[in-house]
Scaffold this active site. Structure first.
Site, mmCIF file in Angstrom:
data_model
loop_
_atom_site.group_PDB
_atom_site.id
_atom_site.type_symbol
_atom_site.label_atom_id
_atom_site.label_comp_id
_atom_site.label_asym_id
_atom_site.label_seq_id
_atom_site.Cartn_x
_atom_site.Cartn_y
_atom_site.Cartn_z
ATOM 1 N N ARG A 34 0.838 -1.210 0.000
ATOM 2 C CA ARG A 34 0.000 0.000 0.000
ATOM 3 C C ARG A 34 0.875 1.264 0.000
ATOM 4 N NH1 ARG A 34 -3.320 -3.483 -0.695
ATOM 5 N NH2 ARG A 34 -4.900 -4.241 0.765
ATOM 6 N N GLU A 178 -14.404 -14.500 8.803
ATOM 7 C CA GLU A 178 -14.269 -13.904 7.468
ATOM 8 C C GLU A 178 -13.933 -14.929 6.386
ATOM 9 O OE1 GLU A 178 -11.335 -10.750 7.122
ATOM 10 O OE2 GLU A 178 -11.755 -10.463 5.012
ATOM 11 N N LYS A 220 -18.076 -11.681 8.332
ATOM 12 C CA LYS A 220 -17.474 -10.689 7.431
ATOM 13 C C LYS A 220 -17.239 -11.355 6.079
ATOM 14 C CE LYS A 220 -13.442 -7.780 6.761
ATOM 15 N NZ LYS A 220 -12.591 -6.754 7.357
ATOM 16 N N SER A 262 -14.539 -5.105 1.507
ATOM 17 C CA SER A 262 -14.664 -4.455 0.194
ATOM 18 C C SER A 262 -13.958 -5.257 -0.893
ATOM 19 C CB SER A 262 -14.186 -3.004 0.241
ATOM 20 O OG SER A 262 -12.840 -2.886 0.633
ATOM 21 N N GLY A 263 -12.904 -5.975 -0.550
ATOM 22 C CA GLY A 263 -12.312 -6.967 -1.446
ATOM 23 C C GLY A 263 -11.914 -6.533 -2.855
ATOM 24 N N GLY A 264 -11.497 -5.275 -3.029
ATOM 25 C CA GLY A 264 -11.066 -4.848 -4.358
ATOM 26 C C GLY A 264 -12.108 -4.049 -5.122
ATOM 27 N N ARG A 293 -9.623 -1.306 2.310
ATOM 28 C CA ARG A 293 -9.263 -0.414 1.201
ATOM 29 C C ARG A 293 -10.343 0.615 0.894
ATOM 30 N NH1 ARG A 293 -7.763 -5.424 -2.456
ATOM 31 N NH2 ARG A 293 -9.038 -6.355 -0.824
HETATM 32 P P1 13P Z 1 -10.832 -4.946 2.247
HETATM 33 O O1 13P Z 1 -12.090 -4.197 2.595
HETATM 34 O O2 13P Z 1 -9.748 -4.063 1.676
HETATM 35 O O3 13P Z 1 -11.101 -6.179 1.450
HETATM 36 O O4 13P Z 1 -10.199 -5.412 3.618
HETATM 37 C C1 13P Z 1 -10.976 -6.017 4.545
HETATM 38 C C2 13P Z 1 -10.187 -7.014 5.292
HETATM 39 O O5 13P Z 1 -10.128 -6.964 6.491
HETATM 40 C C3 13P Z 1 -9.521 -8.098 4.559
HETATM 41 O O6 13P Z 1 -9.131 -9.093 5.449
#
Ligand code: 13P
Length: 340
Positions: A34, A178, A220, A262-264, A293
């Site tokens: 990042r 998650e 999550k 959010s995953g990208g 992100r």
């Molecule tokens: P993102 O929202 O960037 O996907 O990150 C969430 C997260 O905690 C990934 O493990």
């Protein structure tokens, strides 16, 4: 308070109308990636200084109820000398901790991965709890390809997630479970839906076997969306409809809240999709965010490694937190992007 009361109190603070969770738990290699994108070296001090700005953003607690931290951050101090978990807590933001040790190949399952970190978890949780953490997070990933995820990966990852969740509850920490179906690939939204259904079904089966109290955990997950290389993007209404259909089939009503990753997705997509999810009418669970992100990207760019940009950086973070807070109630509209 006994353990069940402690867990319930944490759930009550984490699950609040108009609020979600900030994921600021990037591991050091992820943080290096990042920071590289903005030309900043990743050192203990740059990570501390960036996260100190995040956690001392005035007003963040109005839209964020919890923050997931990385191990290193638990021991760091804000610019004013306050331990960072305490800076969060002072704003009414519950500090949590990522406890998995990252992922690697799953033996005898080409293309699939498994998440590590169960060995010694119980002792680590005791230490994190003493440092102020009240909830935990563990991430499993599932790759979509022609041959993955296979049965072995689906079953083994579910088992590990459930073991983690059971250990957390025993130690008085609320587990965030998650399972992330990755956005990488050119698969359709239908294929994502099919995989997500199988994955969630297996995860809840394992949670049941391990006697995890569903009322005292948060889910999550990823949303049901097409792969990032798929020919067509899906509109928020389609993402919401596909996601809710699968979740109503697989996620028991006892789970208090679903906090999506959010995953990208871009920050704007993640907000619009969450908003659409909350426009479909009442659901058995709260529908909120746990974005990394999608909350931090604009803030990271505005900061650019320079303390002189602190105000702009905090304003960018607060804007995304506020818009996602609105999406949490289905009150977001794209016109708010310019007025917020
Ligand atoms: P993102 O929202 O960037 O996907 O990150 C969430 C997260 O905690 C990934 O493990």
């Amino acid at each position: 308070m006994n353990v069940q009361q402690t867990l319930q109190a944490t759930i009550d603070e984490l699950v609040q109308k108009g609020k979600g969770i900030l994921a600021a738990d990037e591991s050091n290699p992820t943080m290096a990636k990042r920071f590289k994108a903005i030309g900043v070296p990743s050192t203990e001090e740059t990570r501390r200084s960036y996260r100190s700005l995040i956690l001392t953003t005035a007003g963040l607690g109005e839209h964020v109820s919890g923050v997931i931290l990385f191990e290193e951050t638990l021991e760091q101090l804000a610019d004013d000398g306050t331990p960072l978990p305490e800076s969060a807590a002072r704003q009414g933001i519950v500090p949590g901790i990522k406890v998995d040790k990252g992922k690697g190949p799953l033996a005898n399952a080409p293309g699939d991965e498994i998440t590590h970190g169960l060995d010694g978890l119980e002792e680590r949780l005791e230490k994190y709890r003493d440092q102020g953490a009240r909830f935990a997070k563990w991430r499993d990933v599932y790759h979509i390809s022609a041959s993955t995820p296979g049965r072995l990966a689906i079953e083994t990852n579910a088992e590990v997630l459930a073991r983690y969740a059971a250990i957390c509850q025993m130690q008085g920490l609320v587990p965030i479970v998650e399972p992330e179906v990755l956005i990488d690939g050119d698969h359709s939204i239908e294929r994502c839906a099919q995989i997500t259904e199988v994955v969630l079904h297996e995860v809840f089966h394992a949670l049941h076997r391990h006697r995890v109290v569903l009322e005292h955990m948060l889910l999550k997950p990823s949303m049901v969306i097409p792969g990032k290389d798929h020919a067509r993007k899906a509109e928020p209404a389609q993402v919401a409809e596909s996601t809710i259909r699968i979740f109503r089939r697989t996620v028991p009503a006892a789970v208090p809240s679903i906090n999506f990753l959010s995953g990208g997705q871009t920050p704007e997509e993640a907000t619009a999709n969450l908003n659409a999810l909350n426009c479909l009418g009442p659901q058995p669970w709260e529908l909120s965010f746990s974005y990394g992100r999608a909350l931090q990207e604009p803030a990271l760019k505005a900061w650019n490694g320079d303390a002189a940009n602190a105000d702009r950086m905090q304003a960018a973070l607060l804007k995304r937190a506020k818009l996602n807070g609105a999406a949490r109630d289905g009150r977001y509209g794209p016109e708010m992007e310019t007025s917020a």
